[in-house]
Design an enzyme around this catalytic site. Structure first.
Site, PDB file in Angstrom:
ATOM      1  N   GLU A 264      14.014   6.364  -3.736  1.00  0.00           N
ATOM      2  CA  GLU A 264      14.565   6.184  -2.400  1.00  0.00           C
ATOM      3  C   GLU A 264      14.518   4.716  -2.004  1.00  0.00           C
ATOM      4  O   GLU A 264      13.657   3.963  -2.441  1.00  0.00           O
ATOM      5  CB  GLU A 264      13.767   7.011  -1.390  1.00  0.00           C
ATOM      6  CG  GLU A 264      14.013   8.490  -1.595  1.00  0.00           C
ATOM      7  CD  GLU A 264      13.332   9.372  -0.553  1.00  0.00           C
ATOM      8  OE1 GLU A 264      14.003  10.276  -0.074  1.00  0.00           O
ATOM      9  OE2 GLU A 264      12.158   9.143  -0.248  1.00  0.00           O
TER      10      GLU A 264
ATOM     11  N   CYS B 205      14.118  -2.070   1.938  1.00  0.00           N
ATOM     12  CA  CYS B 205      12.851  -1.702   1.306  1.00  0.00           C
ATOM     13  C   CYS B 205      13.190  -0.955   0.016  1.00  0.00           C
ATOM     14  O   CYS B 205      13.810   0.108   0.057  1.00  0.00           O
ATOM     15  CB  CYS B 205      12.080  -0.814   2.284  1.00  0.00           C
ATOM     16  SG  CYS B 205      10.541  -0.184   1.616  1.00  0.00           S
TER      17      CYS B 205
ATOM     18  N   CYS C 208       4.096   6.635  -8.742  1.00  0.00           N
ATOM     19  CA  CYS C 208       3.136   5.535  -8.688  1.00  0.00           C
ATOM     20  C   CYS C 208       1.819   6.022  -9.279  1.00  0.00           C
ATOM     21  O   CYS C 208       1.450   7.181  -9.117  1.00  0.00           O
ATOM     22  CB  CYS C 208       2.915   5.096  -7.238  1.00  0.00           C
ATOM     23  SG  CYS C 208       1.916   3.597  -7.092  1.00  0.00           S
TER      24      CYS C 208
ATOM     25  N   CYS D 225      -3.395   6.008  -4.156  1.00  0.00           N
ATOM     26  CA  CYS D 225      -3.963   5.769  -2.829  1.00  0.00           C
ATOM     27  C   CYS D 225      -3.940   7.092  -2.060  1.00  0.00           C
ATOM     28  O   CYS D 225      -2.944   7.809  -2.070  1.00  0.00           O
ATOM     29  CB  CYS D 225      -3.160   4.698  -2.094  1.00  0.00           C
ATOM     30  SG  CYS D 225      -3.147   3.126  -2.982  1.00  0.00           S
TER      31      CYS D 225
ATOM     32  N   CYS E  81      -1.072   7.968   0.711  1.00  0.00           N
ATOM     33  CA  CYS E  81       0.337   7.680   0.411  1.00  0.00           C
ATOM     34  C   CYS E  81       0.997   8.890  -0.251  1.00  0.00           C
ATOM     35  O   CYS E  81       0.466   9.442  -1.212  1.00  0.00           O
ATOM     36  CB  CYS E  81       0.446   6.465  -0.496  1.00  0.00           C
ATOM     37  SG  CYS E  81       2.149   6.060  -0.918  1.00  0.00           S
TER      38      CYS E  81
ATOM     39  N   CYS F 125       6.955   4.019   6.296  1.00  0.00           N
ATOM     40  CA  CYS F 125       6.048   3.616   5.219  1.00  0.00           C
ATOM     41  C   CYS F 125       5.265   4.815   4.694  1.00  0.00           C
ATOM     42  O   CYS F 125       4.694   5.569   5.472  1.00  0.00           O
ATOM     43  CB  CYS F 125       4.992   2.633   5.725  1.00  0.00           C
ATOM     44  SG  CYS F 125       5.645   1.176   6.479  1.00  0.00           S
TER      45      CYS F 125
HETATM   46  N1  SAH Z   1       2.310  -0.222  -3.971  1.00  0.00           N
HETATM   47  C1  SAH Z   1       2.585  -1.277  -3.056  1.00  0.00           C
HETATM   48  C2  SAH Z   1       3.866  -1.129  -2.273  1.00  0.00           C
HETATM   49  C3  SAH Z   1       4.260   0.225  -1.735  1.00  0.00           C
HETATM   50  S1  SAH Z   1       3.572   0.861  -0.267  1.00  0.00           S
HETATM   51  C4  SAH Z   1       1.427  -1.469  -2.117  1.00  0.00           C
HETATM   52  O1  SAH Z   1       0.497  -0.694  -2.167  1.00  0.00           O
HETATM   53  O2  SAH Z   1       1.418  -2.413  -1.362  1.00  0.00           O
HETATM   54  C5  SAH Z   1       4.048  -0.136   1.058  1.00  0.00           C
HETATM   55  C6  SAH Z   1       3.005  -0.096   2.194  1.00  0.00           C
HETATM   56  O3  SAH Z   1       2.996   1.180   2.861  1.00  0.00           O
HETATM   57  C7  SAH Z   1       1.615  -0.299   1.663  1.00  0.00           C
HETATM   58  O4  SAH Z   1       0.880  -1.172   2.477  1.00  0.00           O
HETATM   59  C8  SAH Z   1       1.047   1.087   1.737  1.00  0.00           C
HETATM   60  O5  SAH Z   1      -0.334   1.066   1.755  1.00  0.00           O
HETATM   61  C9  SAH Z   1       1.671   1.614   3.003  1.00  0.00           C
HETATM   62  N2  SAH Z   1       1.580   3.075   3.126  1.00  0.00           N
HETATM   63  C10 SAH Z   1       1.476   3.973   2.137  1.00  0.00           C
HETATM   64  N3  SAH Z   1       1.399   5.221   2.628  1.00  0.00           N
HETATM   65  C11 SAH Z   1       1.460   5.115   3.959  1.00  0.00           C
HETATM   66  C12 SAH Z   1       1.463   6.066   5.035  1.00  0.00           C
HETATM   67  N4  SAH Z   1       1.405   7.368   4.799  1.00  0.00           N
HETATM   68  N5  SAH Z   1       1.560   5.601   6.293  1.00  0.00           N
HETATM   69  C13 SAH Z   1       1.668   4.284   6.529  1.00  0.00           C
HETATM   70  N6  SAH Z   1       1.687   3.342   5.559  1.00  0.00           N
HETATM   71  C14 SAH Z   1       1.572   3.746   4.292  1.00  0.00           C
END
Ligand code: SAH
Length: 371
Positions: free
Chosen positions: A97, A110, A117, A121, A124, A344
């Site tokens: 996406e 974006c 991935c 985390c 996420c 995000c």
């Molecule tokens: N892998 C990379 C880029 C992708 S995520 C990274 O970790 O930076 C882009 C941003 O969105 C990151 O800061 C991530 O931590 C955040 N993110 C992930 N899941 C989220 C959620 N459920 N709500 C808000 N931000 C989130």
């Protein structure tokens, strides 16, 4: 590049120097690469035959071995706030996406760097589908190229995409080999011609690659910090067990120094009762005070099955104020596109394991879940 046997080279996967070698390999002068790039990126032409100043013979030979291919749009959605999201199908059949966020004076695309991935985390939604594979350079550049077209790019009009962030699916620095050349095409004045400060790689903290990128290229860096101490960060961002906060910050300051950059942006997702207490804000301020750092607080975007809740508005505002009082620049990221799950961390959250089911079912699944 054509990875599948028998497919033609995808020109979107080549940097300027790659394209020069490619045309030289076809017996042409290197400057043909510049002409080609003007057609591809300035004029957004995808049909080699339409590139009228290239000479008929060269066009014919080029079209035999090369083409311009982008991922295919499966679903396009628009949010009430103008945010747009596309579900794209790759040649391999998998889905990714991308999201476009318009704001006054700028437009941010974006993009994704991987299918799924591996960082795992806990907050996420992309993590839930696990890691599938890296995108190749053409699939990364192809997202921007395609978005330009979808957004009605015209060579004479105003630029629609002014910023690109690697904040979609995937950990960009885990796909260094393809992400760095893709970023190069984006910043090349004969390519997508984006300014260097406007292409941002966001990382969960792959320290060795951060050290490398500081020396090898010139993109903006964002770091997903999310916690002010190792105990909590290791729980939220498991890669922290391998690369703890002290090493991570050292890599950040190295980057700023090498790049002559103004600062590093630290992303911090606001999780109710987990990392959003005043004590966390004070600890974070102590960590970053006096450093070239900015903190961007991201209200958590929930997805089905998550154990977390978004911090309250008051907690987020208070956290920001404590950071500012503690001497750290801090902002709150406005949530955009959440009505279409484009915010995000929500990418590919609605359909479980979307990458392994066939396209027809994928569409059905998407509509069923959304209905
Ligand atoms: N892998 C990379 C880029 C992708 S995520 C990274 O970790 O930076 C882009 C941003 O969105 C990151 O800061 C991530 O931590 C955040 N993110 C992930 N899941 C989220 C959620 N459920 N709500 C808000 N931000 C989130």
């Amino acid at each position: 590049m054509g990875e599948l046997a028998g497919t033609k080279t995808n020109l979107l996967g080549l940097t300027r120097s790659g394209l020069e070698s490619f045309v030289v390999g076809l017996g042409e002068k290197p400057f043909r690469a510049r002409q080609l790039m003007k057609w591809m990126y300035r004029r957004a032409v995808g049909d080699i035959d339409a590139m009228s100043d290239l000479g008929k013979d060269f066009r014919r030979r080029l079209a035999e071995v090369a083409e311009i291919r982008t991922p295919e749009v499966v679903v396009a959605q628009s949010s009430a706030d103008g945010t747009r999201k596309w579900l794209l199908r790759l040649e391999s059949g998998q889905a990714i996406e991308m999201v476009f966020i318009p704001e006054p004076g700028r437009g941010t695309l974006c993009i994704s760097s991987q299918v799924g991935c591996a960082m795992d985390c806990t907050f996420c939604s992309t993590a839930q589908q696990g890691f599938n594979r890296n995108l190749d350079t053409a699939e990364i550049v192809g997202q921007v190229w395609l978005a330009n077209r979808e957004l009605g790019y015209s060579p004479d009009g105003d630029r629609v995409i002014t910023n690109v962030v690697f904040m979609g699916m995937g950990e960009p620095l885990a796909n260094y080999r393809n992400v760095v050349p893709a970023a190069e095409v984006m910043m090349d004045d004969l390519g997508l011609d984006l300014s260097r400060r406007r292409v941002t790689i966001s990382t969960s903290g792959l320290v060795p690659q951060m050290m490398r990128i500081a020396d090898e290229t010139n993109v903006a860096l964002a770091v997903s910090l999310h916690a002010p101490n190792d105990e909590l960060r290791s729980e939220l961002v498991p890669i922290n067990r391998r690369h703890p906060i002290a090493d991570l910050l050292e890599a950040c300051w190295h980057y700023v120094e090498k790049q002559n950059a103004r600062s590093v942006t630290f992303e911090y997702v606001m999780l109710d009762g987990v990392n959003d207490r005043p004590a966390h804000a004070r600890e974070l301020a102590a960590l970053l005070r006096g450093r070239p750092a900015k903190v961007n607080l991201i209200p958590f975007n929930p997805f089905p099955g998550t154990r977390y809740r978004r911090s309250t508005e008051e907690a987020i505002v208070k956290f920001r104020d404590l950071l500012i009082k503690g001497g750290v620049i801090a902002t709150i990221r406005r949530t955009r596109g959440d009505d279409i799950d484009a915010a995000c961390g929500q990418l590919v959250g609605r359909v479980n394991d979307r990458t392994t089911i066939r396209l027809g079912q994928k569409l059905v699944a998407l509509q069923t879940v959304r209905a």
